[in-house]
Each structure stands twice: as structure tokens, then as C-alpha cells.
Motif scaffolding. Structure first.
Motif, PDB file in Angstrom:
ATOM      1  N   PRO A  20       1.310  -1.695  -0.072  1.00  0.00           N
ATOM      2  CA  PRO A  20      -0.130   0.130   0.170  1.00  0.00           C
ATOM      3  C   PRO A  20       0.915   1.139   0.003  1.00  0.00           C
ATOM      4  CG  PRO A  20      -0.232  -0.874   1.741  1.00  0.00           C
ATOM      5  CD  PRO A  20       0.188  -1.640   1.685  1.00  0.00           C
ATOM      6  N   ALA A  21       2.086   1.226   0.385  1.00  0.00           N
ATOM      7  CA  ALA A  21       2.491   2.231   0.784  1.00  0.00           C
ATOM      8  C   ALA A  21       3.874   2.619  -0.549  1.00  0.00           C
ATOM      9  CB  ALA A  21       3.289   1.993   2.076  1.00  0.00           C
ATOM     10  N   ARG A  22       3.493   2.300  -1.820  1.00  0.00           N
ATOM     11  CA  ARG A  22       4.644   1.764  -3.121  1.00  0.00           C
ATOM     12  C   ARG A  22       3.726   3.258  -3.849  1.00  0.00           C
ATOM     13  NH1 ARG A  22       2.500   0.168  -8.084  1.00  0.00           N
ATOM     14  NH2 ARG A  22       1.447  -1.243  -7.942  1.00  0.00           N
ATOM     15  N   PRO A  23       4.785   4.096  -4.664  1.00  0.00           N
ATOM     16  CA  PRO A  23       4.124   5.380  -5.340  1.00  0.00           C
ATOM     17  C   PRO A  23       3.379   4.394  -6.667  1.00  0.00           C
ATOM     18  CG  PRO A  23       6.429   5.498  -4.872  1.00  0.00           C
ATOM     19  CD  PRO A  23       5.528   4.320  -4.368  1.00  0.00           C
ATOM     20  N   LEU A  24       2.182   4.593  -6.983  1.00  0.00           N
ATOM     21  CA  LEU A  24       1.129   4.832  -7.907  1.00  0.00           C
ATOM     22  C   LEU A  24       1.339   5.719  -8.899  1.00  0.00           C
ATOM     23  CD1 LEU A  24      -0.704   2.131  -9.193  1.00  0.00           C
ATOM     24  CD2 LEU A  24      -2.616   3.453  -7.771  1.00  0.00           C
ATOM     25  N   LEU A  25       0.930   7.095  -9.043  1.00  0.00           N
ATOM     26  CA  LEU A  25       0.485   8.029  -9.375  1.00  0.00           C
ATOM     27  C   LEU A  25       1.368   8.640  -9.555  1.00  0.00           C
ATOM     28  CD1 LEU A  25      -2.952   8.597 -11.212  1.00  0.00           C
ATOM     29  CD2 LEU A  25      -1.260  10.080 -10.646  1.00  0.00           C
ATOM     30  N   THR A  26       2.387   9.785  -9.646  1.00  0.00           N
ATOM     31  CA  THR A  26       2.772  11.103 -10.137  1.00  0.00           C
ATOM     32  C   THR A  26       2.551  12.086 -11.102  1.00  0.00           C
ATOM     33  OG1 THR A  26       4.725  10.157  -8.661  1.00  0.00           O
ATOM     34  CG2 THR A  26       4.653  12.298  -9.453  1.00  0.00           C
ATOM     35  N   TYR A  27       1.625  12.777 -10.270  1.00  0.00           N
ATOM     36  CA  TYR A  27       1.005  14.141 -11.667  1.00  0.00           C
ATOM     37  C   TYR A  27       1.571  15.471 -11.523  1.00  0.00           C
ATOM     38  CZ  TYR A  27      -2.328  16.947 -13.315  1.00  0.00           C
ATOM     39  OH  TYR A  27      -2.902  18.366 -14.147  1.00  0.00           O
ATOM     40  N   TYR A  28       2.122  15.415 -13.374  1.00  0.00           N
ATOM     41  CA  TYR A  28       2.414  17.183 -12.871  1.00  0.00           C
ATOM     42  C   TYR A  28       2.047  18.183 -13.615  1.00  0.00           C
ATOM     43  CZ  TYR A  28       7.386  15.760 -11.556  1.00  0.00           C
ATOM     44  OH  TYR A  28       8.834  15.487 -10.552  1.00  0.00           O
ATOM     45  N   ASP A  29       1.316  18.908 -13.735  1.00  0.00           N
ATOM     46  CA  ASP A  29       0.930  20.045 -14.136  1.00  0.00           C
ATOM     47  C   ASP A  29       2.278  20.881 -14.955  1.00  0.00           C
ATOM     48  OD1 ASP A  29      -0.534  22.042 -15.848  1.00  0.00           O
ATOM     49  OD2 ASP A  29      -2.450  21.876 -15.345  1.00  0.00           O
ATOM     50  N   ASP A  30       2.783  20.700 -16.390  1.00  0.00           N
ATOM     51  CA  ASP A  30       3.270  21.775 -16.447  1.00  0.00           C
ATOM     52  C   ASP A  30       3.458  23.494 -17.008  1.00  0.00           C
ATOM     53  OD1 ASP A  30       6.143  20.086 -15.893  1.00  0.00           O
ATOM     54  OD2 ASP A  30       5.306  18.807 -17.121  1.00  0.00           O
ATOM     55  N   ALA A  31       1.444  23.250 -16.386  1.00  0.00           N
ATOM     56  CA  ALA A  31       0.598  25.315 -16.997  1.00  0.00           C
ATOM     57  C   ALA A  31       1.172  25.392 -15.066  1.00  0.00           C
ATOM     58  CB  ALA A  31       0.313  25.150 -17.663  1.00  0.00           C
ATOM     59  N   GLY A  33       2.948  24.578 -12.604  1.00  0.00           N
ATOM     60  CA  GLY A  33       4.192  23.623 -11.566  1.00  0.00           C
ATOM     61  C   GLY A  33       3.244  22.623 -10.568  1.00  0.00           C
ATOM     62  N   GLU A  34       2.546  22.691 -10.739  1.00  0.00           N
ATOM     63  CA  GLU A  34       1.797  21.833  -9.507  1.00  0.00           C
ATOM     64  C   GLU A  34       2.414  20.376  -9.785  1.00  0.00           C
ATOM     65  OE1 GLU A  34      -2.174  19.722  -8.281  1.00  0.00           O
ATOM     66  OE2 GLU A  34      -2.427  21.304 -10.143  1.00  0.00           O
ATOM     67  N   ARG A  35       2.884  19.390  -8.888  1.00  0.00           N
ATOM     68  CA  ARG A  35       3.261  18.360  -8.509  1.00  0.00           C
ATOM     69  C   ARG A  35       2.712  17.212  -7.368  1.00  0.00           C
ATOM     70  NH1 ARG A  35       6.672  14.984  -5.651  1.00  0.00           N
ATOM     71  NH2 ARG A  35       7.739  13.258  -7.266  1.00  0.00           N
ATOM     72  N   VAL A  36       1.967  16.543  -7.945  1.00  0.00           N
ATOM     73  CA  VAL A  36       1.266  15.147  -6.688  1.00  0.00           C
ATOM     74  C   VAL A  36       1.433  14.119  -6.466  1.00  0.00           C
ATOM     75  CG1 VAL A  36      -1.253  14.665  -5.737  1.00  0.00           C
ATOM     76  CG2 VAL A  36      -1.550  16.656  -6.797  1.00  0.00           C
ATOM     77  N   GLU A  37       1.939  13.191  -5.508  1.00  0.00           N
ATOM     78  CA  GLU A  37       2.477  12.334  -5.718  1.00  0.00           C
ATOM     79  C   GLU A  37       1.584  11.355  -4.520  1.00  0.00           C
ATOM     80  OE1 GLU A  37       6.471  10.616  -6.268  1.00  0.00           O
ATOM     81  OE2 GLU A  37       5.974  10.459  -3.669  1.00  0.00           O
ATOM     82  N   LEU A  38       0.660   9.788  -5.088  1.00  0.00           N
ATOM     83  CA  LEU A  38      -0.201   9.405  -4.278  1.00  0.00           C
ATOM     84  C   LEU A  38       0.015   7.763  -4.294  1.00  0.00           C
ATOM     85  CD1 LEU A  38      -3.084  10.532  -6.501  1.00  0.00           C
ATOM     86  CD2 LEU A  38      -2.105  11.375  -4.545  1.00  0.00           C
ATOM     87  N   SER A  39       0.641   7.437  -3.342  1.00  0.00           N
ATOM     88  CA  SER A  39       0.333   5.770  -2.650  1.00  0.00           C
ATOM     89  C   SER A  39      -0.034   4.994  -3.145  1.00  0.00           C
ATOM     90  CB  SER A  39       0.963   5.743  -1.562  1.00  0.00           C
ATOM     91  OG  SER A  39      -0.164   5.757  -0.522  1.00  0.00           O
TER      92      SER A  39
END
Length: 251
Positions: A20-31, A33-39
Motif C-alpha cells: 500500500p505504501a509504494r508510489p502509484l501515480l505522480t501527477y505534474y501540470d507543467d502549466a 508547476g503542480e506536482r502530486v504524488e499518490l501512494s
């Protein structure tokens, strides 16, 4: 690679049970600068809350069609698996006039008004923030979802052979077919456990949906999902590939 799951929601459940702890989805919006990382666990929590919203507050029933007028985004990914979890048919870029419910980003609100059922709007702002003012005729996802339960159980068990995904090309896949195609796509992309795929593809067809979520999920890998990736120059892209430990590309 998970070879036992029979539905897309089953792929997520298997990933949750394995690590459950491993990264699954990392999101960038290059317009922006947003970055979100979801396990896996965090993503599964968003899926559960969204599925509870669908089933309880929006009264969606198995077989109902949900038009997803959304870009490639981490919240879109959560909606996709939530639809599969509740047994409703996810229709990315689907005609809202032919849907029972519509989920819209801020750029497609007028188009979404063609839906005569429930309408849900996503601001798609950093940190999942709400609209400054809820669009008229819509529920604001960021307002409605936080109070939903962290665990989801469908009232009716999801039939793997029932329709699950309506693609813009007119084809329709059952849950079992989604799983099988996700596994085939993972193989074609060369993905395996621990693979990390960078995708700049839109969620407007199978290729983008597979690269941007379903194939890495089926393979036991993870995805770095990038919106507006074209804004990056070669050097910036190379730095991202290095910093995110990318093993595969789909752009």
C-alpha cells in the motif's frame, strides 16, 4: 504482474494488498508547476470516497453511464476506477446528452450542461481545491467528496462481464476485457513490477488510459502522468526522467 484480478477495481485491491505504501501515480501540470504524488493507499482512499459519492449521494446504479469530460489528471484517474468499483460505465470524452451523470472540468462546463442527470464539476486546482464559486447547476467535487467514507462496498457485486468502459471510438469493454487489455498493453510497453512509466498522453482513448493508469496498475508499476508536457524542453524532460527514475516513456 497481477494475474488474478477479474475487474479493474480488483487490480487496485491487489496492489493495495501487496504494497500500500509504494508510489502509484505522480501527477505534474507543467502549466502551473503542480506536482502530486499518490501512494497506492492514498489513491485507493480517493477512489473509495468517489465511489461512495457515486453510489450514495448521486444514486448511480450498475449500468448507468458517466460521461467524464476531464483531462489526464490524478482526479480523473480516481473517477475512472471509482466508476469501475461501483459498476457504472465510465465514458471518457463521452456525449453528456447520452449519459446518466456527467463529471466535468472547468473547460467543459457548457458542454456538460447537456446532461439531464447529476452534474459534478472539478476545479482541477492545485491540492484539489474547490471552485471559488460553485458553477450553477453543478455539485463541486471538492466540497462533496471529503465527507465520504474511506471504504467502499458496492451494494451489488460488480459483474466482470458487464459493460465498464465506453471508449470515444464507439467500442465498449467489460470489466474483464479492460483488465485483459491492460495486461496486454503492459506487455507491449515492456512494463513489469517496479516499472515507472512517464505518460504525456490524454485520457481520450485506450492508449492514453492504458499508459496513464491501467497498464502500470496491471503490471505492478507506477505512472508519472504529465499534463502540458509539451511545455518542457529536452533538458527539462531529461531532468524529470532522472529525478523520477523513469524506466519507460509514452508521450
Amino acid at each position: 504482474m497481477n494475474d488474478t484480478a477479474r475487474t479493474p477495481a480488483g487490480l487496485l485491491a491487489a496492489a493495495l494488498a501487496a504494497d500500500p505504501a509504494r508510489p502509484l501515480l505522480t501527477y505534474y501540470d507543467d502549466a502551473t508547476g503542480e506536482r502530486v504524488e499518490l501512494s497506492v493507499a492514498t489513491f485507493a482512499n480517493w477512489v473509495a470516497k468517489t465511489a461512495n459519492l457515486l453510489q450514495d449521494d448521486l444514486a448511480a446504479s450498475p449500468g448507468d453511464r458517466v460521461s467524464l469530460l476531464l483531462p489526464a489528471h490524478w482526479q480523473t484517474a480516481a473517477w475512472l476506477i471509482a466508476c469501475f468499483s461501483a459498476g457504472v460505465v465510465a465514458a471518457p470524452a463521452g456525449d453528456p446528452a447520452a449519459a446518466d451523470l456527467v463529471v466535468s472540468g472547468p473547460e467543459s462546463l457548457e458542454e456538460a450542461r447537456a446532461c439531464k442527470g447529476e452534474r459534478i464539476a472539478l476545479a482541477l486546482r492545485p491540492l484539489g481545491a474547490r471552485f471559488p464559486q460553485t458553477p450553477e447547476g453543478f455539485l463541486d467535487y471538492a466540497v462533496e467528496v471529503p465527507s465520504q467514507g474511506d471504504r467502499f462496498v458496492p451494494y451489488t457485486p460488480v459483474d466482470p462481464q458487464a459493460p465498464a468502459l465506453a471508449l470515444p471510438d464507439g467500442s465498449e469493454l467489460s470489466g474483464a476485457e479492460v483488465v485483459e487489455r491492460a495486461r496486454r498493453s503492459a506487455g507491449a510497453l515492456g512494463l513489469g513490477p517496479g516499472s515507472r512509466l512517464l505518460s504525456g498522453l490524454a485520457y481520450d482513448g485506450w492508449e492514453g488510459l492504458a499508459a496513464g493508469l491501467l497498464a502500470p496498475l496491471a503490471a505492478g508499476g507506477s505512472v508519472v502522468l504529465c499534463r502540458h508536457l509539451q511545455r518542457l524542453g529536452p533538458d527539462e524532460l531529461a531532468r524529470r526522467r532522472e529525478s523520477e527514475k523513469i524506466t519507460h516513456m509514452a508521450d
